[in-house]
Every structure is written in structure tokens, then in C-alpha cells.
Motif scaffolding. Sequence first.
Motif, mmCIF file in Angstrom:
data_model
loop_
_atom_site.group_PDB
_atom_site.id
_atom_site.type_symbol
_atom_site.label_atom_id
_atom_site.label_comp_id
_atom_site.label_asym_id
_atom_site.label_seq_id
_atom_site.Cartn_x
_atom_site.Cartn_y
_atom_site.Cartn_z
ATOM 1 N N LYS A 32 2.498 1.753 -3.444
ATOM 2 C CA LYS A 32 1.504 2.272 -4.399
ATOM 3 C C LYS A 32 1.232 3.754 -4.146
ATOM 4 O O LYS A 32 1.099 4.547 -5.078
ATOM 5 C CB LYS A 32 0.212 1.475 -4.310
ATOM 6 N N LYS A 33 1.126 4.126 -2.872
ATOM 7 C CA LYS A 33 0.838 5.523 -2.526
ATOM 8 C C LYS A 33 2.006 6.429 -2.905
ATOM 9 O O LYS A 33 1.798 7.541 -3.408
ATOM 10 C CB LYS A 33 0.524 5.638 -1.030
ATOM 11 N N ARG B 274 1.512 12.810 -8.765
ATOM 12 C CA ARG B 274 0.809 14.020 -8.339
ATOM 13 C C ARG B 274 1.749 15.185 -8.067
ATOM 14 O O ARG B 274 1.371 16.345 -8.251
ATOM 15 C CB ARG B 274 0.026 13.763 -7.057
ATOM 16 N N ALA C 31 0.833 -1.209 0.000
ATOM 17 C CA ALA C 31 0.000 0.000 0.000
ATOM 18 C C ALA C 31 0.867 1.258 0.000
ATOM 19 O O ALA C 31 0.573 2.218 -0.725
ATOM 20 C CB ALA C 31 -0.936 -0.004 1.208
ATOM 21 N N LEU C 32 1.934 1.241 0.797
ATOM 22 C CA LEU C 32 2.828 2.396 0.850
ATOM 23 C C LEU C 32 3.545 2.596 -0.484
ATOM 24 O O LEU C 32 3.641 3.722 -0.979
ATOM 25 C CB LEU C 32 3.830 2.245 1.989
ATOM 26 N N LYS D 188 1.777 7.008 -6.594
ATOM 27 C CA LYS D 188 0.724 7.992 -6.884
ATOM 28 C C LYS D 188 1.219 9.399 -6.588
ATOM 29 O O LYS D 188 0.965 10.338 -7.346
ATOM 30 C CB LYS D 188 -0.528 7.705 -6.051
ATOM 31 N N ASN D 189 1.910 9.559 -5.450
ATOM 32 C CA ASN D 189 2.406 10.878 -5.076
ATOM 33 C C ASN D 189 3.512 11.370 -6.001
ATOM 34 O O ASN D 189 3.639 12.576 -6.229
ATOM 35 C CB ASN D 189 2.861 10.888 -3.618
#
Length: 115
Positions: free
Chosen positions: A92-93, A100, A89-90, A96-97
Motif C-alpha cells: 500500500k505504501k 506521490r 502495508a508495504l 501511495k509513493n
Amino acid sequence: MEFDDLNKEIREFCEKRNWSQYHSPKDLAIGLSTESNELLDIFRFKSQSEQLEMISNPDRQSEVEDELADVLFFLLRFADLHDIDLEDALEKKIEKNRERYPKEEYESSNRKYNE
């Protein structure tokens, strides 16, 4: 200690106390929020220099460590009970960041991606 080892230790701790009945997603999220706010409360109304001074004081640092450990406990317990791979999860995040917040555009900036 790896996440798996921590999860096992927390799982055994909770099982020995029959606490699973109190660990619904909502209750764990409340616990996570409550413990995060207890960490925040330590620093409330303190200047940055006062905050750093507190952390360098072994007694006060111990308070911070206790609250961080409580946050970690609830986070790991939630993830373990609901088969969430925190490492995945980390990763993937972070990806994403990266998308972004491109380095060229956001270096030394604290603005949010939608601002």
C-alpha cells in the motif's frame, strides 16, 4: 524465512521470557527507534568511503547486521502483536509513493513530494 515463520520464532522467544508485559506499542516504538539510532551511530561522522569500508570489514559488518536484526525484531514484534500485515502495508505504501512521486517528475531527485 517468511514473515509468519519469523513472527512465530519471535513470539515463542518472547513468551518463554514473559516479555509481553514490556511490549506495549509505545515501548516497541521506542525499541525500534533506539535500535535504529544504534545503527545510525555506527556511521556517525564517517565519510561515504569510510562507511563502505566498514561494511566490507567482516567484524564491522557483523555490528551492522546485529543492529539491523534488532530493528527487524522490534518491527516484526510490533506488527505481530497488533495484527499488522507488513507485506500488505508495504504494498500500500509503495502504491501511495508511486502516486506521490511519479517517475517522470522525480527521477534522480531527492526532493520531497510537498517541496
